[in-house]
Design an enzyme around this catalytic site. Structure first.
Site, mmCIF file in Angstrom:
data_model
loop_
_atom_site.group_PDB
_atom_site.id
_atom_site.type_symbol
_atom_site.label_atom_id
_atom_site.label_comp_id
_atom_site.label_asym_id
_atom_site.label_seq_id
_atom_site.Cartn_x
_atom_site.Cartn_y
_atom_site.Cartn_z
ATOM 1 N N GLU A 9 76.699 59.027 49.789
ATOM 2 C CA GLU A 9 77.720 59.714 49.005
ATOM 3 C C GLU A 9 77.083 60.878 48.233
ATOM 4 O OE1 GLU A 9 80.914 59.351 48.802
ATOM 5 O OE2 GLU A 9 81.499 57.264 49.163
ATOM 6 N N ASP B 102 86.222 58.840 56.893
ATOM 7 C CA ASP B 102 87.562 59.217 56.467
ATOM 8 C C ASP B 102 87.503 60.233 55.335
ATOM 9 O OD1 ASP B 102 86.547 56.772 55.136
ATOM 10 O OD2 ASP B 102 88.335 56.947 53.889
ATOM 11 N N HIS C 186 81.125 56.979 55.143
ATOM 12 C CA HIS C 186 82.510 56.868 55.595
ATOM 13 C C HIS C 186 82.953 58.171 56.254
ATOM 14 C CE1 HIS C 186 84.389 59.204 52.246
ATOM 15 N NE2 HIS C 186 83.471 58.645 51.476
ATOM 16 N N GLU D 287 88.127 55.610 51.278
ATOM 17 C CA GLU D 287 88.854 56.301 50.225
ATOM 18 C C GLU D 287 90.021 55.480 49.686
ATOM 19 O OE1 GLU D 287 87.958 58.865 48.758
ATOM 20 O OE2 GLU D 287 86.761 60.122 50.087
ATOM 21 N N ASP E 211 82.248 65.122 50.802
ATOM 22 C CA ASP E 211 82.631 63.708 50.701
ATOM 23 C C ASP E 211 83.114 63.189 52.045
ATOM 24 O OD1 ASP E 211 83.280 61.241 49.626
ATOM 25 O OD2 ASP E 211 85.146 61.921 48.737
#
Length: 417
Positions: free
Chosen positions: A192, A102, A100, A169, A134
């Site tokens: 992750e 974001d 991801h 998130e 992250d």
């Protein structure tokens, strides 16, 4: 021949470019709900096209996606969002890399060592900044792995895919839309941060809101009123008991945690005047979903605990607490027992130069649960430590990023070539 192919792919890894691309990506302040989420997706789409991948870079129909009964929720408003999928080859991918773009807001800028959360500052082999851990480090690592596969010139028997998403998130919008569009595969690795462990399972999490009514009166005659704050204390005690009950026998993959399924209150708002007994309290919190537990059962357990607390109190019995569930719905997720992806990942970690990793579950929600629910066996392995995610000292060791790129390259070869 397979060993020669693996050596060729590993030799093609460009460590300097991986680090430089990580810096570029971190410097895009892609906070959830901001236009920069889409800037980051456009950046990734450009890199994938440069690798010769077939790229599906599309604008999400937010009205249609959010109206789907299975939509996992969204906690920040968006008027625009984009998906991005790159594929090498035709057919069903043998492996997906997911990440991801974001990131959460940086908070108080004064808490950051250099006052700039997006500087991507490097010191002593560590990169600092929002999103380094992250999880932009993982994205940079798997982009480097795909580039090495392409540069080595090997021929893939099965397609290799990259899925980058927004909104992870705050609920999982991006992955939900990606799967809904028909993008799938035989297996998925989510990059992750896992601090060297392999994570084949995630507990889930839900956001709850409590609205507790009281009766206003002047503070000098407080016994004429009913304080919503005092009634919240009764409900909060019941929630602590619920947390203890739900953590008595955690799943073996979560036994290493001091608290596998945390329940915490994050915000409390009450009162509008110091000398008035407050007639309303609104609290919001985070609630862990047990591995394998249907979300509906988790919801019911909390609602029943609150209702039972209300029944024990004269005021709350007649003025029960209102419980609602705003925000994202993170179900739990688990790699099917015996799936070969786990052994493949463990072997790749060792062959890339690390010791045998531990296999553990994570107490947080992630997009793992969406892939497993769609029938795609999925696990997490990536650079960084989740303890530094969302923190003002967020950082990642570049050696971990480069190691993970090697792990991903080996997995790509073994799964697809």
């Amino acid at each position: 021949m397979s060993a020669d192919v693996e050596r060729a792919v590993l030799a093609a890894l460009d460590d300097d470019l991986i680090v430089e691309e990580l810096r570029e990506l971190v410097r895009i302040p892609s906070v959830d709900g901001t236009p920069e989420e889409n800037v980051a997706q456009e950046w990734v789409a450009g890199r994938l096209r440069g690798l010769g991948m077939t790229v599906d870079h599309w604008q999400l129909d937010l009205a249609e996606v959010t109206a789907d009964p299975a939509f996992p929720g969204m906690e920040v408003p968006r008027t625009d969002a984009w998906g991005c999928v790159g594929t090498l080859g035709d057919g069903v991918p043998g492996l997906i890399f997911n990440g991801h773009v974001d990131v959460v807001p940086p908070g108080d800028l004064a808490q950051w060592p250099d006052g700039d959360p997006y500087s991507a500052r490097i010191s002593d082999g560590i990169m600092w900044g929002r999103g380094t851990c992250d999880m932009k480090a993982g994205i940079a690592a798997f982009l480097g792995a795909v580039r090495a596969v392409v540069a080595s010139g090997i021929e893939l028997r099965k397609p290799l895919a990259v899925h980058t998403v927004v909104g992870e998130e705050d609920g999982g919008l991006g992955t939900f839309a990606t799967l809904r569009r028909g993008h799938g595969g035989a297996a998925c690795v989510i990059a992750e941060p896992t601090a060297g462990t392999v994570i084949p399972a995630n507990a889930g999490s839900l956001t709850f809101r409590l609205e507790i009514s009281g009766l206003a009166s002047h503070g000098s005659t407080r016994t004429r009123g009913v304080s919503a704050i005092e009634k919240f204390e009764l409900v909060h005690a019941a929630l602590r008991d619920l947390e203890a009950e739900r953590n008595r026998a955690p799943h073996p993959l979560l036994e290493h945690l001091d608290l596998a399924y945390p329940l915490s209150i994050g915000t409390v708002h009450s009162g509008d005047w110091a000398s008035t007994v407050p007639d309303l309290l609104v609290a919001e919190g985070r609630y862990g979903v047990r591995l394998g537990e249907p979300v509906e059962d988790a919801l019911a357990a909390l609602e029943q605990a609150v209702a039972a607390a209300c029944e024990k109190d004269d005021w709350l019995r007649d003025h029960p607490v209102k419980v609602t569930w705003p925000g994202g719905v993170f179900a739990s997720g688990l790699l099917p027992e015996g799936d070969p992806l786990l052994d493949d990942a463990l072997r790749a970690v060792v062959d890339a130069g690390a010791g045998a990793p531990e296999v553990r579950g994570g107490p947080y929600g992630s997009d793992l649960r969406q892939y497993t629910a769609a029938g795609v066996p999925t696990l997490q392995y990536g650079p960084g430590d989740v303890r530094y995610a969302h923190a003002s000292d967020e950082h990642v060791a570049l050696a971990e990023v480069l190691h993970c790129a090697r792990v991903y390259a080996l997995l790509a070869v073994r799964r697809c070539a």
